[in-house]
Design an enzyme around this catalytic site. Structure first.
Site, short mmCIF file in Angstrom:
data_model
loop_
_atom_site.label_atom_id
_atom_site.label_comp_id
_atom_site.label_asym_id
_atom_site.label_seq_id
_atom_site.Cartn_x
_atom_site.Cartn_y
_atom_site.Cartn_z
CB SER A 180 -0.95 0.00 1.20
OG SER A 180 -1.93 -1.02 1.05
CB THR A 181 4.31 2.27 0.81
OG1 THR A 181 4.87 1.05 0.30
CG2 THR A 181 4.30 2.23 2.32
#
Length: 587
Positions: A305-306
């Protein structure tokens, strides 16, 4: 009469032949004695000279404030000259005892008929002085230098170390070898034809030239803060390792790079407990290479998700999404024949794009990834240099592993949109996201700042490539605001520090194969949110127990920033009310 005539002719031929040979030899002798006199004079002197090397002092490695990270301490090299040894048994006995070497090994070198034989190098000066007091004929003691690392294991996989010849092996030591190594000197001593040095004869000495010093962007204090935070979570979560990078997003100067656990630079070949486990030589070599490996730049991973920061940036750049666009998350999204789930299996329901980022909702990002399309998505990846190495000034950097564009179908595009199905290095991601928050400038991450000579004069300021306007400033400003809301109102709230505006993004990446139930928990954060002075990323590899990035990785960056922001002189701001925060996001 005929015989006499024949003999005269033969005699004349012999005389002429001898005269010709004599003239040739005389000419050759004159040539050697007159034209080649200097050349053969040098060779003659070399026969009667013994050359010994004087090691040059290696240049220092300093942090940005002048703190020594690598220096030298004096040691000695012990050698023997066979032709000068008068009492070989005494020499063998004393050297084997003092140097703690097997007697047969010392004997073999003492008895070897050669001009000079090295017994041992890197001998402590105190021990060498003790041997010198024994006044052993034929034993030579030459001064040398050994690399010394005052801070032990600090930033070990970045700094690297040198070998027995004082040349760099890994890390910055090998990358900047040409500046650090210096130039050795020599001592020429006259000897007899038997190789015995002539007493009171003049020595021809060439002094060594010390190596240049290297100043780094690393800050020892920030590196210590980072290593302390990494160690704390490493032990608490019983992780395989913890990686942490802290960098100035405006110019690419790296303040700290941690690969925990680190190793002792002054004892780089010690494997600790592993050494006693009966490993084969190959296993030991593999273990050492693993221990020395700088995983922040050499290992790739699925960022999870980064990476949604990159997807959101691409969507804003292409005009594919607006902040008030709404999305529905039932807990999954059907893409062709695949049912791809959100991390919240019950779903987030109706939400805006802003809330989708705050909630780190996979269906939202699959939707906006589909809007952008694979070609434009890849165009934005290229703008952020995700298809090439960063160019950092340490060896061993890996490149990204991406699908070819023609292989990116709807399912691949959907999974890539939330950070799966490809691999990059932590540093590649940090570089890309630095461009997202610094106004659109793609910097080159680096350690080297300047080269200084022995007089303290800066002889070279090291410059690195910079590419401006890779994304629009408006996009950058929007992303900073959105990522600040992730920390103040969303999944990154565990990185919140009262008095500071922190931006960031959480991630929990499931390792391959998916059935292994092994994870990498990570968090990317920056501060202050409106004008970033520092950006950091932390990765916790295979934590035991709770593994969510927002739960265990965000607090690591919070702890780092709580120490570093005051240290960097970043002032606290008045605390915003909830109404202020909501108003900012809506604007």
């Amino acid at each position: 009469m005929q015989n006499k005539t024949f003999n005269k002719r033969n005699l004349t031929s012999v005389v002429v032949f001898v005269m010709i040979i004599s003239l040739v030899l005389t000419g050759r002798l004159a040539y050697l004695m007159i034209c080649q006199a200097d050349h053969y004079g040098v060779l003659a002197r070399q026969i009667h000279e013994r050359e010994r090397s004087i090691k040059a002092e290696r240049g220092k490695i300093l942090d940005r404030n002048g703190v020594e990270l690598a220096n030298n301490k004096p040691v000695c090299t012990i050698s023997v000259i066979h032709s000068q040894i008068k009492d070989p048994e005494k020499v063998i006995a004393i050297l084997s005892q003092q140097l703690e070497l097997p007697e047969d090994k010392v004997r073999k070198r003492v008895e070897k008929v050669s001009s000079i034989e090295r017994i041992k190098s890197n001998v402590p000066k105190e021990l060498a002085d003790k041997i010198r007091e024994s006044d052993l004929d034929g034993v030579m003691i030459d001064e040398d230098y050994k690399r010394f690392y005052p801070l032990g294991s600090l930033a070990s996989k970045v700094i690297g170390f040198t070998g027995s010849d004082n040349q760099g092996i890994i890390g910055l030591e090998v990358e900047y070898e040409e500046y650090l190594h210096g130039m050795n000197g020599t001592i020429l001593t006259l000897t007899t034809a038997r190789g015995v040095e002539i007493e009171n004869a003049a020595e021809n000495r060439t002094e060594p030239v010390a190596g240049n010093s290297l100043t780094l962007s690393i800050d020892v204090n920030i590196q210590k803060y980072a290593e302390q935070a990494a160690k704390k979570v490493f032990e608490a979560k019983q992780a395989n390792n913890v990686k942490l990078i802290a960098m100035n997003p405006q110019n690419g100067e790296i303040y700290a790079m941690v690969n925990y656990p680190e190793f002792d630079l002054n004892d780089p070949y010690s494997l600790g407990a592993l050494s006693a486990n009966g490993l084969t030589q190959k296993q030991k070599n593999d273990a050492l290479n693993g221990m020395w490996r700088n995983s922040c730049i050499s290992d790739t991973y699925e960022p999870g998700s980064t990476f949604k920061v990159v997807t959101a940036t691409a969507a804003l750049e292409e005009g594919a999404v607006k902040l008030n666009d709404t999305f529905n998350c039932p807990g999954f999204k059907i893409v062709e024949d695949r049912k791809i789930r959100c991390h919240k299996t019950a779903g987030h329901g109706m939400q805006t794009f802003v809330q989708g980022i705050q909630n780190s909702c996979n269906p939202v990002f699959m939707e906006i990834g589909g809007r952008v399309g694979s070609k434009k998505m890849y165009d934005n990846f290229r703008k952020l240099a995700l298809f090439k190495k960063t160019g950092i000034d340490v060896p061993g950097e890996a490149g990204s592993i991406m699908h070819k564009l023609e292989a990116v179908k709807p399912v691949e595009l959907a999974t890539m949109s939330f950070g799966q199905g490809f691999q990059i290095t932590p540093l590649q991601l940090l570089r890309a996201e630095s461009a997202v928050i610094n106004g659109g400038t793609l910097v080159t991450p680096h350690f080297g700042v300047s080269i200084t000579n022995a007089d303290g004069t800066v002889t070279k300021k090291i410059k690195y490539p910079v590419e401006e306007n890779v994304i629009k400033k408006e996009t950058s400003d929007t992303m900073k605001m959105l990522l600040e809301s992730v920390v103040s109102q969303g999944s990154g709230k565990n990185a919140y520090i009262e008095g500071y505006e922190i931006g960031g993004k959480t991630a929990t990446s499931e390792k391959l194969p998916r059935s292994s139930n092994k994870y990498i928990s990570s968090f990317m954060g920056f501060a202050p949110a409106d004008d970033p002075k520092i950006i950091a990323i932390v990765l916790i590899d295979e934590p035991v127990g709770t593994y969510y990035g927002g739960t265990i990785a965000a607090p690591v960056v919070k702890e780092l920033f709580a120490n570093v922001l005051p240290y960097l002189g970043v002032a606290e701001k008045p605390i915003k009310t909830e109404d202020d925060k909501t108003k900012t996001v809506e604007e």
